[in-house]
Motif scaffolding. Sequence first.
Motif, PDB file in Angstrom:
ATOM      1  N   MET A   1      -9.059  15.094  -8.511  1.00 33.70           N
ATOM      2  CA  MET A   1      -8.380  14.395  -7.430  1.00 33.70           C
ATOM      3  C   MET A   1      -7.904  13.065  -7.888  1.00 33.70           C
ATOM      4  O   MET A   1      -8.141  12.476  -8.803  1.00 33.70           O
ATOM      5  CB  MET A   1      -9.698  13.911  -6.630  1.00 33.70           C
ATOM      6  N   GLY A   2      -6.760  12.597  -7.495  1.00 33.86           N
ATOM      7  CA  GLY A   2      -5.755  11.506  -7.671  1.00 33.86           C
ATOM      8  C   GLY A   2      -6.475  10.202  -7.387  1.00 33.86           C
ATOM      9  O   GLY A   2      -7.481  10.153  -6.431  1.00 33.86           O
ATOM     10  N   TYR A   3      -5.766   9.216  -7.872  1.00 34.04           N
ATOM     11  CA  TYR A   3      -6.290   7.760  -7.385  1.00 34.04           C
ATOM     12  C   TYR A   3      -5.088   7.341  -6.187  1.00 34.04           C
ATOM     13  O   TYR A   3      -3.834   7.243  -6.769  1.00 34.04           O
ATOM     14  CB  TYR A   3      -6.073   7.015  -8.649  1.00 34.04           C
ATOM     15  N   ASN A   4      -5.590   7.047  -5.040  1.00 37.92           N
ATOM     16  CA  ASN A   4      -4.585   6.752  -3.983  1.00 37.92           C
ATOM     17  C   ASN A   4      -4.763   5.452  -3.624  1.00 37.92           C
ATOM     18  O   ASN A   4      -5.932   4.764  -3.227  1.00 37.92           O
ATOM     19  CB  ASN A   4      -4.751   7.794  -2.670  1.00 37.92           C
ATOM     20  N   ILE A   5      -3.509   4.829  -3.680  1.00 34.17           N
ATOM     21  CA  ILE A   5      -3.532   3.046  -3.075  1.00 34.17           C
ATOM     22  C   ILE A   5      -2.450   3.125  -1.945  1.00 34.17           C
ATOM     23  O   ILE A   5      -1.389   3.678  -1.903  1.00 34.17           O
ATOM     24  CB  ILE A   5      -2.875   2.460  -4.241  1.00 34.17           C
ATOM     25  N   ALA A   6      -2.894   2.231  -1.147  1.00 29.91           N
ATOM     26  CA  ALA A   6      -2.048   1.901   0.120  1.00 29.91           C
ATOM     27  C   ALA A   6      -1.537   0.420  -0.015  1.00 29.91           C
ATOM     28  O   ALA A   6      -2.772  -0.446  -0.383  1.00 29.91           O
ATOM     29  CB  ALA A   6      -2.447   2.100   1.186  1.00 29.91           C
ATOM     30  N   ILE A   7      -0.073  -0.053   0.030  1.00 28.01           N
ATOM     31  CA  ILE A   7       0.023  -1.560   0.239  1.00 28.01           C
ATOM     32  C   ILE A   7       0.637  -1.476   1.655  1.00 28.01           C
ATOM     33  O   ILE A   7       1.620  -0.727   2.185  1.00 28.01           O
ATOM     34  CB  ILE A   7       1.349  -1.506  -0.680  1.00 28.01           C
ATOM     35  N   CYS A   8       0.385  -2.507   2.282  1.00 27.79           N
ATOM     36  CA  CYS A   8       0.779  -2.743   3.838  1.00 27.79           C
ATOM     37  C   CYS A   8       1.240  -4.176   3.737  1.00 27.79           C
ATOM     38  O   CYS A   8       0.593  -5.165   3.552  1.00 27.79           O
ATOM     39  CB  CYS A   8      -0.353  -2.744   4.690  1.00 27.79           C
ATOM     40  N   ASP A   9       2.597  -4.265   3.954  1.00 28.92           N
ATOM     41  CA  ASP A   9       3.313  -5.644   3.698  1.00 28.92           C
ATOM     42  C   ASP A   9       4.461  -5.515   4.356  1.00 28.92           C
ATOM     43  O   ASP A   9       5.050  -4.553   4.510  1.00 28.92           O
ATOM     44  CB  ASP A   9       3.606  -5.930   2.389  1.00 28.92           C
ATOM     45  N   ASP A  10       4.969  -6.323   5.342  1.00 26.70           N
ATOM     46  CA  ASP A  10       6.097  -6.431   6.152  1.00 26.70           C
ATOM     47  C   ASP A  10       7.375  -6.850   5.456  1.00 26.70           C
ATOM     48  O   ASP A  10       8.388  -6.541   5.893  1.00 26.70           O
ATOM     49  CB  ASP A  10       5.998  -7.067   7.415  1.00 26.70           C
ATOM     50  N   ASP A  11       7.279  -7.066   3.949  1.00 23.81           N
ATOM     51  CA  ASP A  11       8.167  -7.520   3.246  1.00 23.81           C
ATOM     52  C   ASP A  11       8.517  -6.272   2.423  1.00 23.81           C
ATOM     53  O   ASP A  11       7.553  -6.218   1.268  1.00 23.81           O
ATOM     54  CB  ASP A  11       7.925  -8.851   2.371  1.00 23.81           C
ATOM     55  N   ASN A  12       9.543  -5.561   2.579  1.00 28.68           N
ATOM     56  CA  ASN A  12       9.740  -4.282   1.911  1.00 28.68           C
ATOM     57  C   ASN A  12       9.982  -4.583   0.373  1.00 28.68           C
ATOM     58  O   ASN A  12       9.600  -3.833  -0.676  1.00 28.68           O
ATOM     59  CB  ASN A  12      10.969  -3.626   2.404  1.00 28.68           C
ATOM     60  N   LEU A  13      10.695  -5.572   0.186  1.00 32.24           N
ATOM     61  CA  LEU A  13      10.963  -5.938  -1.536  1.00 32.24           C
ATOM     62  C   LEU A  13       9.889  -6.269  -2.022  1.00 32.24           C
ATOM     63  O   LEU A  13       9.554  -5.952  -3.270  1.00 32.24           O
ATOM     64  CB  LEU A  13      12.067  -7.240  -1.406  1.00 32.24           C
ATOM     65  N   MET A  14       9.123  -7.269  -1.640  1.00 37.03           N
ATOM     66  CA  MET A  14       7.653  -7.367  -1.923  1.00 37.03           C
ATOM     67  C   MET A  14       6.803  -6.378  -2.487  1.00 37.03           C
ATOM     68  O   MET A  14       6.369  -5.931  -3.422  1.00 37.03           O
ATOM     69  CB  MET A  14       6.971  -8.451  -1.397  1.00 37.03           C
ATOM     70  N   ALA A  15       6.653  -5.522  -1.234  1.00 33.86           N
ATOM     71  CA  ALA A  15       5.778  -4.191  -1.650  1.00 33.86           C
ATOM     72  C   ALA A  15       6.343  -3.387  -2.701  1.00 33.86           C
ATOM     73  O   ALA A  15       5.511  -2.875  -3.571  1.00 33.86           O
ATOM     74  CB  ALA A  15       5.911  -3.462  -0.210  1.00 33.86           C
ATOM     75  N   ARG A  16       7.805  -3.183  -2.615  1.00 34.07           N
ATOM     76  CA  ARG A  16       8.292  -2.538  -3.701  1.00 34.07           C
ATOM     77  C   ARG A  16       8.289  -2.809  -5.159  1.00 34.07           C
ATOM     78  O   ARG A  16       7.872  -2.129  -6.122  1.00 34.07           O
ATOM     79  CB  ARG A  16       9.857  -2.232  -3.378  1.00 34.07           C
ATOM     80  N   ASN A  17       8.384  -4.045  -5.260  1.00 35.28           N
ATOM     81  CA  ASN A  17       8.112  -4.940  -6.674  1.00 35.28           C
ATOM     82  C   ASN A  17       6.577  -4.643  -6.884  1.00 35.28           C
ATOM     83  O   ASN A  17       6.316  -4.417  -8.167  1.00 35.28           O
ATOM     84  CB  ASN A  17       8.415  -6.248  -6.603  1.00 35.28           C
ATOM     85  N   ILE A  18       5.541  -4.670  -6.069  1.00 27.50           N
ATOM     86  CA  ILE A  18       4.161  -4.485  -6.265  1.00 27.50           C
ATOM     87  C   ILE A  18       4.189  -2.973  -6.802  1.00 27.50           C
ATOM     88  O   ILE A  18       3.320  -2.847  -7.952  1.00 27.50           O
ATOM     89  CB  ILE A  18       3.318  -4.961  -5.002  1.00 27.50           C
ATOM     90  N   LYS A  19       4.653  -2.369  -5.893  1.00 28.07           N
ATOM     91  CA  LYS A  19       4.361  -0.588  -6.357  1.00 28.07           C
ATOM     92  C   LYS A  19       4.705  -0.483  -7.662  1.00 28.07           C
ATOM     93  O   LYS A  19       4.391   0.226  -8.383  1.00 28.07           O
ATOM     94  CB  LYS A  19       5.036   0.051  -5.017  1.00 28.07           C
ATOM     95  N   ASN A  20       6.039  -0.757  -7.911  1.00 27.13           N
ATOM     96  CA  ASN A  20       6.794  -0.675  -9.192  1.00 27.13           C
ATOM     97  C   ASN A  20       6.031  -1.120 -10.343  1.00 27.13           C
ATOM     98  O   ASN A  20       5.749  -0.584 -11.442  1.00 27.13           O
ATOM     99  CB  ASN A  20       8.040  -1.080  -9.202  1.00 27.13           C
ATOM    100  N   SER A  21       5.633  -2.404 -10.207  1.00 28.96           N
ATOM    101  CA  SER A  21       4.537  -3.084 -11.357  1.00 28.96           C
ATOM    102  C   SER A  21       3.482  -1.994 -11.562  1.00 28.96           C
ATOM    103  O   SER A  21       3.108  -2.203 -12.683  1.00 28.96           O
ATOM    104  CB  SER A  21       4.284  -4.368 -10.793  1.00 28.96           C
ATOM    105  N   MET A  22       2.778  -1.651 -10.473  1.00 24.63           N
ATOM    106  CA  MET A  22       1.487  -1.048 -10.399  1.00 24.63           C
ATOM    107  C   MET A  22       1.803   0.115 -11.228  1.00 24.63           C
ATOM    108  O   MET A  22       0.966   0.694 -12.078  1.00 24.63           O
ATOM    109  CB  MET A  22       0.660  -0.808  -9.164  1.00 24.63           C
ATOM    110  N   LEU A  23       2.798   1.141 -10.717  1.00 27.39           N
ATOM    111  CA  LEU A  23       3.176   2.431 -11.412  1.00 27.39           C
ATOM    112  C   LEU A  23       3.444   2.079 -12.998  1.00 27.39           C
ATOM    113  O   LEU A  23       3.087   3.051 -13.853  1.00 27.39           O
ATOM    114  CB  LEU A  23       4.162   2.940 -10.706  1.00 27.39           C
ATOM    115  N   HIS A  24       4.131   1.062 -13.267  1.00 27.23           N
ATOM    116  CA  HIS A  24       4.512   0.579 -14.725  1.00 27.23           C
ATOM    117  C   HIS A  24       3.029   0.736 -15.395  1.00 27.23           C
ATOM    118  O   HIS A  24       2.924   1.272 -16.631  1.00 27.23           O
ATOM    119  CB  HIS A  24       5.403  -0.410 -14.692  1.00 27.23           C
TER     120      HIS A  24
END
Length: 92
Positions: A1-24
Motif C-alpha cells: 500500500m502506498g503513502y497517499n497525501i492530499a494538498i488543498c490550496d486555492d493557490d495552484n502555484l503554491m500547491a505545485r511547488n509544495i508537491k514538487n518539493s515533497m516528491l523530490h
Amino acid sequence: MGYNIAICDDDNLMARNIKNSMLHEFSNKGWQDVTIDYYEDGTRLLSSIETDNSYRVVLLDINMEPMDGFQIAEQMLGSYIITEITHIIGSG
C-alpha cells in the motif's frame, strides 16, 4: 500500500511547488510509492475523501473560500479517520 497525501490550496502555484518539493525529498529518501493529489477547494477534497479515504496526510491552506482550512479540518475530524492534518500558512 502506498503513502497517499492530499494538498488543498486555492493557490495552484503554491500547491505545485509544495508537491514538487515533497516528491523530490521522497525520491531522495528512496520512497517510491508516494502519491500526492491536489485539490483547489475543500468541497472537492471532502467529496474525494467520502469516496476513498486513503490519505495519510492532508495539507490545508488556512486562507481559502468558501471554506478555510480550519473549517475543512473540523469536518474531516468529525467524519473521517485521517492520520495527520497540516495547515499551510502562506503569504500573498
